[in-house]
Motif scaffolding. Structure first.
Motif, short mmCIF file in Angstrom:
data_model
loop_
_atom_site.label_atom_id
_atom_site.label_comp_id
_atom_site.label_asym_id
_atom_site.label_seq_id
_atom_site.Cartn_x
_atom_site.Cartn_y
_atom_site.Cartn_z
N LYS A 106 104.66 0.99 44.23
CA LYS A 106 104.37 0.19 43.02
C LYS A 106 103.56 -1.05 43.38
O LYS A 106 102.61 -1.40 42.68
CB LYS A 106 105.67 -0.26 42.36
CG LYS A 106 106.44 0.82 41.68
CD LYS A 106 107.68 0.21 41.03
CE LYS A 106 108.88 0.95 41.54
NZ LYS A 106 110.13 0.55 40.99
N TRP A 139 105.58 9.87 38.14
CA TRP A 139 105.61 8.55 38.77
C TRP A 139 104.39 7.74 38.34
O TRP A 139 104.51 6.57 37.99
CB TRP A 139 105.65 8.71 40.30
CG TRP A 139 105.87 7.43 41.04
CD1 TRP A 139 107.06 6.84 41.35
CD2 TRP A 139 104.86 6.56 41.58
NE1 TRP A 139 106.85 5.67 42.03
CE2 TRP A 139 105.51 5.47 42.19
CE3 TRP A 139 103.47 6.60 41.59
CZ2 TRP A 139 104.83 4.43 42.81
CZ3 TRP A 139 102.78 5.55 42.22
CH2 TRP A 139 103.46 4.49 42.82
N ARG A 143 103.63 4.20 35.75
CA ARG A 143 102.77 3.08 36.14
C ARG A 143 101.62 2.89 35.15
O ARG A 143 100.69 2.14 35.42
CB ARG A 143 102.19 3.27 37.54
CG ARG A 143 103.19 3.71 38.59
CD ARG A 143 103.83 2.59 39.34
NE ARG A 143 105.26 2.47 39.38
CZ ARG A 143 106.23 3.35 39.20
NH1 ARG A 143 105.99 4.56 38.87
NH2 ARG A 143 107.48 3.02 39.33
#
Length: 179
Positions: A106, A139, A143
């Motif tokens: 991240k 994932w 984001r």
């Protein structure tokens, strides 16, 4: 070189980093070592993920850079950034399998997005992901990336990209608006 609050240092890769970067990328995606992390492609692709020539080409690209991430003097992650007009391309993303799941990804993708926006004025980040990698796509969606449904064929027969273990592989384009 910039160091952030997580103790990570970001810098552009150099020729001297090639062997260490190839080893990192291979460890994140291929073979039994990659199974320690969650980004492994070992069940869908065997053979290599990249090679020294491929990594060096990214380092030498006049329109791009290979962002190298270090912690305590060791390379722990990397990603490719390439300037393509109004957008940037994000690729060759690898985090050491032993460090996956700890939030580094991240931090790194946010820094890559910031650099693409500030350095090139990019308004979007593009990437391609193997379409059967639902966990990885999810994932990226968390984001802020969105699936486009636009696909390109997997390069079957070109072992520089691995040896496919199934016949339905293709790349899907994901895009994120960079505000």
């Amino acid at each position: 070189m910039d160091t952030d609050a997580t103790g990570l240092t970001f810098r552009d890769a150099t020729d001297a980093d090639v062997d260490e970067l190839v080893a990192l990328i291979e460890s994140a995606y291929r073979g039994d070592a990659s199974r320690v992390g969650w980004t492994t492609e070992a069940d869908i692709l065997q053979g290599q993920r990249t090679d020294p020539e491929g990594v060096l080409a990214v380092i030498k690209s006049p329109d791009g850079r290979l962002l190298t991430v270090e912690r305590a003097g060791r390379i722990v992650a990397c990603c490719q950034l390439e300037h393509r007009g109004d957008h940037a391309y994000f690729g060759m993303f690898a985090v050491s399998p032993r460090l996956q799941g700890a939030g580094l990804g991240k931090v790194i993708i946010a820094e890559a997005e910031r650099q693409a926006r500030e350095t090139w004025g990019a308004t979007e980040m593009h990437m391609t992901v193997i379409s059967v990698r639902e966990d990885l796509i999810a994932w990226y969606e968390r984001r802020g990336y969105r699936r486009t449904g636009r696909t390109t064929p997997f390069p079957y027969g070109d072992e520089r990209f691995g040896i496919p273990q199934r016949d339905d592989l293709k790349f899907e384009l994901l895009i994120k608006e960079l505000a």
